[in-house]
Each structure stands twice: as structure tokens, then as C-alpha cells.
Design a protein around this motif. Structure first.
Motif, PDB file in Angstrom:
ATOM      1  N   PHE A 250     -61.072  -9.501  37.410  1.00  0.00           N
ATOM      2  CA  PHE A 250     -59.828  -9.379  36.624  1.00  0.00           C
ATOM      3  C   PHE A 250     -59.716  -7.991  36.005  1.00  0.00           C
ATOM      4  CE2 PHE A 250     -60.751 -13.961  36.595  1.00  0.00           C
ATOM      5  CZ  PHE A 250     -59.559 -14.444  37.138  1.00  0.00           C
ATOM      6  N   GLN A 251     -60.808  -7.352  35.645  1.00  0.00           N
ATOM      7  CA  GLN A 251     -60.777  -6.000  35.109  1.00  0.00           C
ATOM      8  C   GLN A 251     -60.279  -5.016  36.164  1.00  0.00           C
ATOM      9  OE1 GLN A 251     -61.180  -4.990  32.080  1.00  0.00           O
ATOM     10  NE2 GLN A 251     -61.739  -7.043  31.272  1.00  0.00           N
ATOM     11  N   VAL A 252     -60.650  -5.236  37.409  1.00  0.00           N
ATOM     12  CA  VAL A 252     -60.170  -4.365  38.498  1.00  0.00           C
ATOM     13  C   VAL A 252     -58.658  -4.512  38.658  1.00  0.00           C
ATOM     14  CG1 VAL A 252     -60.362  -3.857  40.959  1.00  0.00           C
ATOM     15  CG2 VAL A 252     -62.398  -4.504  39.646  1.00  0.00           C
ATOM     16  N   LEU A 253     -58.195  -5.756  38.595  1.00  0.00           N
ATOM     17  CA  LEU A 253     -56.752  -5.980  38.729  1.00  0.00           C
ATOM     18  C   LEU A 253     -55.986  -5.350  37.571  1.00  0.00           C
ATOM     19  CD1 LEU A 253     -56.701  -9.721  39.893  1.00  0.00           C
ATOM     20  CD2 LEU A 253     -56.283  -7.687  41.286  1.00  0.00           C
ATOM     21  N   ASN A 254     -56.571  -5.384  36.379  1.00  0.00           N
ATOM     22  CA  ASN A 254     -55.899  -4.801  35.230  1.00  0.00           C
ATOM     23  C   ASN A 254     -55.767  -3.283  35.363  1.00  0.00           C
ATOM     24  OD1 ASN A 254     -55.551  -7.282  33.982  1.00  0.00           O
ATOM     25  ND2 ASN A 254     -57.493  -7.137  32.838  1.00  0.00           N
ATOM     26  N   ARG A 255     -56.787  -2.613  35.985  1.00  0.00           N
ATOM     27  CA  ARG A 255     -56.709  -1.151  36.149  1.00  0.00           C
ATOM     28  C   ARG A 255     -55.733  -0.770  37.249  1.00  0.00           C
ATOM     29  NH1 ARG A 255     -62.358  -1.662  35.460  1.00  0.00           N
ATOM     30  NH2 ARG A 255     -62.686  -1.526  37.738  1.00  0.00           N
ATOM     31  N   GLY A 256     -55.408  -1.628  38.200  1.00  0.00           N
ATOM     32  CA  GLY A 256     -54.474  -1.344  39.294  1.00  0.00           C
ATOM     33  C   GLY A 256     -55.233  -0.799  40.508  1.00  0.00           C
ATOM     34  N   TYR A 257     -54.587  -0.961  41.764  1.00  0.00           N
ATOM     35  CA  TYR A 257     -55.246  -0.480  42.999  1.00  0.00           C
ATOM     36  C   TYR A 257     -54.176  -0.438  44.086  1.00  0.00           C
ATOM     37  CZ  TYR A 257     -55.131  -5.332  44.513  1.00  0.00           C
ATOM     38  OH  TYR A 257     -54.707  -6.577  44.855  1.00  0.00           O
ATOM     39  N   SER A 258     -54.503   0.243  45.216  1.00  0.00           N
ATOM     40  CA  SER A 258     -53.587   0.313  46.368  1.00  0.00           C
ATOM     41  C   SER A 258     -54.413   0.252  47.637  1.00  0.00           C
ATOM     42  CB  SER A 258     -52.762   1.608  46.334  1.00  0.00           C
ATOM     43  OG  SER A 258     -53.651   2.719  46.481  1.00  0.00           O
ATOM     44  N   ILE A 259     -53.723  -0.138  48.766  1.00  0.00           N
ATOM     45  CA  ILE A 259     -54.364  -0.209  50.078  1.00  0.00           C
ATOM     46  C   ILE A 259     -53.549   0.663  51.017  1.00  0.00           C
ATOM     47  CG2 ILE A 259     -55.010  -1.700  52.018  1.00  0.00           C
ATOM     48  CD1 ILE A 259     -55.241  -3.990  50.050  1.00  0.00           C
ATOM     49  N   ALA A 260     -54.174   1.765  51.543  1.00  0.00           N
ATOM     50  CA  ALA A 260     -53.483   2.693  52.453  1.00  0.00           C
ATOM     51  C   ALA A 260     -53.564   2.145  53.873  1.00  0.00           C
ATOM     52  CB  ALA A 260     -54.116   4.082  52.361  1.00  0.00           C
ATOM     53  N   GLN A 261     -52.392   2.164  54.567  1.00  0.00           N
ATOM     54  CA  GLN A 261     -52.342   1.687  55.941  1.00  0.00           C
ATOM     55  C   GLN A 261     -51.695   2.741  56.824  1.00  0.00           C
ATOM     56  OE1 GLN A 261     -50.094  -1.946  55.312  1.00  0.00           O
ATOM     57  NE2 GLN A 261     -51.984  -3.201  55.460  1.00  0.00           N
ATOM     58  N   GLY A 262     -52.109   2.756  58.037  1.00  0.00           N
ATOM     59  CA  GLY A 262     -51.500   3.668  59.014  1.00  0.00           C
ATOM     60  C   GLY A 262     -50.210   3.082  59.551  1.00  0.00           C
ATOM     61  N   GLN A 263     -49.524   3.888  60.488  1.00  0.00           N
ATOM     62  CA  GLN A 263     -48.264   3.435  61.025  1.00  0.00           C
ATOM     63  C   GLN A 263     -48.418   2.165  61.870  1.00  0.00           C
ATOM     64  OE1 GLN A 263     -46.562   6.704  63.237  1.00  0.00           O
ATOM     65  NE2 GLN A 263     -46.022   7.877  61.375  1.00  0.00           N
ATOM     66  N   ASP A 264     -49.649   1.998  62.385  1.00  0.00           N
ATOM     67  CA  ASP A 264     -49.847   0.797  63.195  1.00  0.00           C
ATOM     68  C   ASP A 264     -50.303  -0.375  62.327  1.00  0.00           C
ATOM     69  OD1 ASP A 264     -52.312   1.784  62.482  1.00  0.00           O
ATOM     70  OD2 ASP A 264     -53.169   1.828  64.529  1.00  0.00           O
ATOM     71  N   GLY A 265     -50.432  -0.140  61.054  1.00  0.00           N
ATOM     72  CA  GLY A 265     -50.777  -1.225  60.160  1.00  0.00           C
ATOM     73  C   GLY A 265     -52.264  -1.366  59.880  1.00  0.00           C
ATOM     74  N   THR A 266     -53.044  -0.463  60.452  1.00  0.00           N
ATOM     75  CA  THR A 266     -54.491  -0.556  60.166  1.00  0.00           C
ATOM     76  C   THR A 266     -54.795   0.049  58.819  1.00  0.00           C
ATOM     77  OG1 THR A 266     -54.907   1.547  61.256  1.00  0.00           O
ATOM     78  CG2 THR A 266     -55.078  -0.430  62.636  1.00  0.00           C
ATOM     79  N   VAL A 267     -55.874  -0.444  58.179  1.00  0.00           N
ATOM     80  CA  VAL A 267     -56.284  -0.004  56.842  1.00  0.00           C
ATOM     81  C   VAL A 267     -57.016   1.326  56.963  1.00  0.00           C
ATOM     82  CG1 VAL A 267     -57.668  -0.516  54.810  1.00  0.00           C
ATOM     83  CG2 VAL A 267     -56.433  -2.341  55.971  1.00  0.00           C
ATOM     84  N   VAL A 268     -56.574   2.352  56.162  1.00  0.00           N
ATOM     85  CA  VAL A 268     -57.228   3.669  56.166  1.00  0.00           C
ATOM     86  C   VAL A 268     -58.463   3.556  55.250  1.00  0.00           C
ATOM     87  CG1 VAL A 268     -57.031   6.102  55.614  1.00  0.00           C
ATOM     88  CG2 VAL A 268     -55.039   4.820  56.528  1.00  0.00           C
TER      89      VAL A 268
END
Length: 271
Positions: A250-268
Motif C-alpha cells: 500500500f505504501q508503494v501505491l501511495n507513492r505512485g508508479y507507471s508501466i512503460a510499454q512499447g508500440q507493440d504493447g510489450t513492457v519496457v
């Protein structure tokens, strides 16, 4: 029928003949002698109920052995019927277990007067007796076949009743008893002195007050110890809660986060 020798010469010859024959048979062997009980409960007197001999024996037994029961078994000690009566008395006492010790005999007299105790039947009855037998016939110089066969020969009927003097034994036991009593009394005296020197005996209230103060002291130490234990437990709980909170998602969620994806939808996953 029983043939009684007649005359001093015949009596002496018959006496020696019987003595030698019984000796060869082993009736006189010391291995067959039974020990005389030191403290008999019942003593049987196989003798004539009349005469000075039985009165002397009873009188001496009453003095020497006052706790022993004296049983007079009346028999004739002289004459044709005497040997048979003596044998029957010895057999009856053994059969009925009437005594712990048997004394048989009579007062003094001529060799013919004492002849009943020279009879072979009497000698064998004494030998067969499972109860110890003391022969007390006549006076010091008188010797009969019964004397050789008996477990103990007494010089006179009075000696047969006396047996032994226990004064030395009793004196020794008295000294041992006195010594044991002195030691026991000294031990009790030492214990009494220790108790008399006890502070509690002299001032019981002071001793109780001291114990009460000691009890209060231990109660305070116990309370302080419990308080320290509770405080330490609380501190440990706080540290554990902080560590757990730092790792909480829950502490991680409170600090915020993002997931980078490529044009094909794969996770960077790399820069």
C-alpha cells in the motif's frame, strides 16, 4: 521282665558294660549335645514330687528364672516302675512340646537307689529327646548313665536349676544402655540450646516484621520487573510494525508508479 543287678559288684559290672556299649554306639558323642537355652520360657522337672530335691529346684528356679514357668512332671525315681515312668514323661513332654528345657534327676543315694538313671531305656529316651535335657542326679561323686547321655550334667539337682549366673552379662548390657542414654540426652540438650538461641524464640514479632519487609521488597522487585518486560515488549512491537509498514504494497501505491510499454504493447524493462 527287667533284670536288676543285685549287689555292688554286679551293679558296677552292669554299669560299665552298658556305658561301654552306649559309648561305642555314639550316644555320648558331643556332636549330639544340644545347646541349653539361655532364657527358657517353660522348664519341665521330671522328678519325684516329694522330697527336698524338687523343692530346692523350684526355689532356685524361682530366684534365677522368675519369668520361666516351671512344670513338675511327677514320676517315681526309684523302684521297678521308675524307669518306665521317666521314659514316658520324657516322651510326653517331647510329643506335646510342653517345655523348652527338661531337668530330670533326684537327690543322692546309693548306687541301687540311683539305678533308674542307669537303665538303658532311660538313656535312649534322653538321647531321643528333641528338647535339651539336663541330668541332675545325686551328689558330686555320683555318676549315672543319664549324665553321659544328657546334653548337660549338673553335679546336684540344685546346680541343675541354677545353670549360670547372668550378672556379668546384665552389667555389660546396663553399661551399654547407660552410654546410649547419655549420648541421646546430650544430643537433645544441644538441640535445646540451639533453639533457645534462636532470635525468633526471643523476639517473634521482630522476626515477623523482618519477613514482612523482605516480602515487600520482593513484591516491588517483581512489579518493576514486570513493568520493564511490558515496556520492552511494546518497543519490540513498535519496531516490528514500522518494518512491516515499510514493506507494505500500500505504501508503494501511495507513492505512485507507471508501466512503460512499447508500440507493440510489450513492457519496457530496461533503459
Amino acid at each position: 521282665s527287667r533284670m536288676v543287678p543285685d549287689g555292688v559288684g554286679e551293679l558296677a559290672f552292669a554299669f560299665e558294660q552298658l556305658k561301654n556299649r552306649l559309648y561305642r554306639e555314639g550316644l555320648f558323642d558331643s556332636a549330639h549335645k544340644q545347646p541349653i537355652p539361655s532364657f527358657p520360657h517353660t522348664i519341665a522337672l521330671v522328678t519325684s514330687p516329694a522330697g527336698a530335691a524338687v523343692r530346692d529346684m523350684i526355689r532356685i528356679l524361682g530366684t534365677r528364672w522368675p519369668l520361666a514357668e516351671v512344670l513338675v512332671v511327677p514320676v517315681r525315681v526309684q523302684g521297678e516302675e521308675a524307669p518306665m515312668e521317666i521314659c514316658q514323661a520324657l516322651e510326653l513332654i517331647n510329643l506335646c512340646h510342653m517345655a523348652d528345657l527338661i531337668i530330670t534327676g533326684r537327690g543322692g543315694g546309693t548306687m541301687e537307689d540311683l539305678w533308674a538313671f542307669n537303665e538303658e531305656a532311660v538313656a535312649r529316651a534322653i538321647y531321643r529327646s528333641e528338647i535339651p535335657v539336663i541330668s541332675a542326679v545325686g551328689h558330686e561323686p555320683d555318676v549315672t548313665i543319664a549324665d553321659f547321655v544328657a546334653d548337660l550334667r549338673a553335679a546336684t539337682p540344685s546346680n541343675g536349676a541354677e545353670q549360670r549366673d547372668l550378672r556379668e552379662t546384665l552389667d555389660h548390657l546396663e553399661a551399654r544402655l547407660q552410654s546410649a542414654m547419655d549420648r541421646a540426652i546430650q544430643q537433645r540438650r544441644d538441640q535445646l540450646h540451639q533453639v533457645q538461641g534462636s532470635p525468633f524464640l526471643h523476639s517473634p514479632l521482630r522476626s515477623i516484621q523482618e519477613k514482612r519487609l523482605l516480602l515487600d521488597y520482593h513484591q516491588q522487585r517483581l512489579a518493576h520487573g514486570m513493568e520493564r518486560q511490558v515496556q520492552q515488549a511494546r518497543q519490540n512491537i513498535g519496531r516490528l510494525a514500522a518494518s512491516l509498514d515499510a514493506l507494505s504494497p500500500f505504501q508503494v501505491l501511495n507513492r505512485g508508479y507507471s508501466i512503460a510499454q512499447g508500440q507493440d504493447g510489450t513492457v519496457v524493462s530496461a533503459v
